[in-house]
Design a protein around this motif. Sequence first.
Motif, short mmCIF file in Angstrom:
data_model
loop_
_atom_site.label_atom_id
_atom_site.label_comp_id
_atom_site.label_asym_id
_atom_site.label_seq_id
_atom_site.Cartn_x
_atom_site.Cartn_y
_atom_site.Cartn_z
N ILE A 87 0.88 -1.04 0.07
CA ILE A 87 -0.02 0.24 -0.21
C ILE A 87 0.77 1.15 -0.18
CG2 ILE A 87 -1.89 1.23 1.42
CD1 ILE A 87 -2.37 -1.36 2.75
N ALA A 88 0.48 2.20 -0.78
CA ALA A 88 1.22 3.46 -0.76
C ALA A 88 1.14 4.18 0.53
CB ALA A 88 0.99 4.17 -1.90
N GLN A 89 1.87 5.24 0.88
CA GLN A 89 1.62 5.69 1.98
C GLN A 89 0.39 6.65 2.21
OE1 GLN A 89 4.63 8.91 3.34
NE2 GLN A 89 5.31 7.24 4.75
N ASP A 90 0.48 7.38 1.06
CA ASP A 90 -0.79 8.42 1.11
C ASP A 90 -1.98 7.44 0.91
OD1 ASP A 90 -0.06 7.34 -1.52
OD2 ASP A 90 -0.53 9.21 -2.58
N ALA A 91 -2.13 6.42 0.28
CA ALA A 91 -3.28 5.64 0.30
C ALA A 91 -3.70 5.14 1.74
CB ALA A 91 -3.33 4.45 -0.51
N LEU A 92 -2.62 4.82 2.46
CA LEU A 92 -2.90 4.25 3.84
C LEU A 92 -3.42 5.27 4.67
CD1 LEU A 92 -3.09 1.63 5.49
CD2 LEU A 92 -0.99 2.60 6.71
N ALA A 93 -2.72 6.55 4.46
CA ALA A 93 -3.26 7.62 5.22
C ALA A 93 -4.36 7.92 5.14
CB ALA A 93 -2.32 8.95 4.80
N LEU A 94 -4.88 8.19 3.48
CA LEU A 94 -6.35 8.27 3.32
C LEU A 94 -7.29 7.30 3.85
CD1 LEU A 94 -8.28 10.13 1.66
CD2 LEU A 94 -7.88 8.64 -0.06
N GLN A 95 -7.10 6.12 3.74
CA GLN A 95 -7.83 4.85 4.27
C GLN A 95 -7.91 5.07 5.85
OE1 GLN A 95 -6.38 1.11 2.79
NE2 GLN A 95 -8.45 0.03 3.63
N ALA A 96 -6.90 5.61 6.45
CA ALA A 96 -7.22 5.78 8.22
C ALA A 96 -7.83 7.05 8.47
CB ALA A 96 -5.67 5.42 8.63
N GLY A 97 -7.86 7.72 7.57
CA GLY A 97 -8.17 9.11 7.88
C GLY A 97 -7.23 10.04 8.67
N VAL A 98 -6.03 9.84 8.22
CA VAL A 98 -5.15 10.53 9.00
C VAL A 98 -4.40 11.50 7.98
CG1 VAL A 98 -2.80 10.45 10.10
CG2 VAL A 98 -4.67 8.67 10.54
N SER A 106 -7.19 -0.25 12.05
CA SER A 106 -8.58 -0.42 11.03
C SER A 106 -8.12 -0.40 9.84
CB SER A 106 -9.47 0.68 11.40
OG SER A 106 -10.66 0.35 10.60
N ALA A 107 -7.09 0.39 9.29
CA ALA A 107 -6.70 0.68 7.68
C ALA A 107 -6.31 -0.79 7.40
CB ALA A 107 -6.24 1.80 7.50
N PHE A 108 -5.54 -1.25 8.21
CA PHE A 108 -4.80 -2.45 8.04
C PHE A 108 -5.58 -3.82 8.04
CE2 PHE A 108 -0.96 -0.01 9.32
CZ PHE A 108 -0.07 -0.06 7.95
N GLY A 109 -6.74 -3.47 8.43
CA GLY A 109 -7.95 -4.67 8.89
C GLY A 109 -7.44 -5.62 9.81
N GLN A 110 -6.71 -4.95 10.64
CA GLN A 110 -5.92 -5.81 11.98
C GLN A 110 -6.77 -5.06 13.42
OE1 GLN A 110 -4.08 -8.41 11.83
NE2 GLN A 110 -4.30 -8.43 9.62
N PRO A 111 -6.97 -6.19 14.24
CA PRO A 111 -7.41 -5.53 15.46
C PRO A 111 -6.07 -4.55 16.17
CG PRO A 111 -6.88 -7.89 15.66
CD PRO A 111 -6.79 -7.64 14.32
N ALA A 112 -6.64 -3.52 16.84
CA ALA A 112 -5.47 -2.77 17.37
C ALA A 112 -4.52 -3.66 18.42
CB ALA A 112 -6.10 -1.59 18.24
N ALA A 113 -4.88 -4.53 19.14
CA ALA A 113 -4.16 -5.05 19.89
C ALA A 113 -2.91 -5.90 19.30
CB ALA A 113 -5.02 -6.38 20.51
N SER A 114 -3.35 -6.34 17.79
CA SER A 114 -2.13 -6.72 17.17
C SER A 114 -1.02 -5.92 16.61
CB SER A 114 -2.60 -7.50 15.69
OG SER A 114 -3.46 -8.41 15.93
N LEU A 115 -1.61 -4.76 16.48
CA LEU A 115 -0.63 -3.41 16.18
C LEU A 115 0.22 -2.92 17.51
CD1 LEU A 115 0.49 -1.23 14.24
CD2 LEU A 115 -1.39 0.14 14.91
N VAL A 116 -0.58 -2.84 18.58
CA VAL A 116 0.16 -2.83 19.78
C VAL A 116 1.33 -3.70 20.20
CG1 VAL A 116 -0.28 -2.39 22.33
CG2 VAL A 116 -1.76 -1.12 20.66
N ASP A 117 0.82 -5.07 20.03
CA ASP A 117 1.50 -6.36 20.29
C ASP A 117 3.03 -5.99 19.40
OD1 ASP A 117 2.37 -8.74 21.53
OD2 ASP A 117 1.94 -9.79 19.42
N ALA A 118 2.59 -5.81 18.13
CA ALA A 118 3.96 -5.81 17.25
C ALA A 118 4.77 -4.45 17.82
CB ALA A 118 3.57 -5.56 15.72
#
Length: 107
Positions: A47-58, A83-95
Amino acid sequence: MLWLVTKALSSPKTPSVRPSPRADSFDPVVAVACGSVLRAWRVERGIAQDALALQAGVDRSYYGKLERGERQPSLSVLLKCASAFGQPAASLVDAIERAIGRASNVT
């Protein structure tokens, strides 16, 4: 008794209050670990950086600063990114926690 309360409230003296020193919550180790995980997850998904930012609303430039470790995200931003990655936040925090652990083992 009422006289004492009235006198205390109307007294021109105000206690001197010193502002407490502002705490700086920015932690460069956390910011860099978070940025490296966000970048790795984004690149893995192609995913391109700008596309992910747009998808995340950031904001695009803010997201770039996150990936470079120049900013430390709020909980709200972490939730949006997960959410933009389609993952639970717990997975992101764990990583991110694992990345911090690896960084602390290196130093």
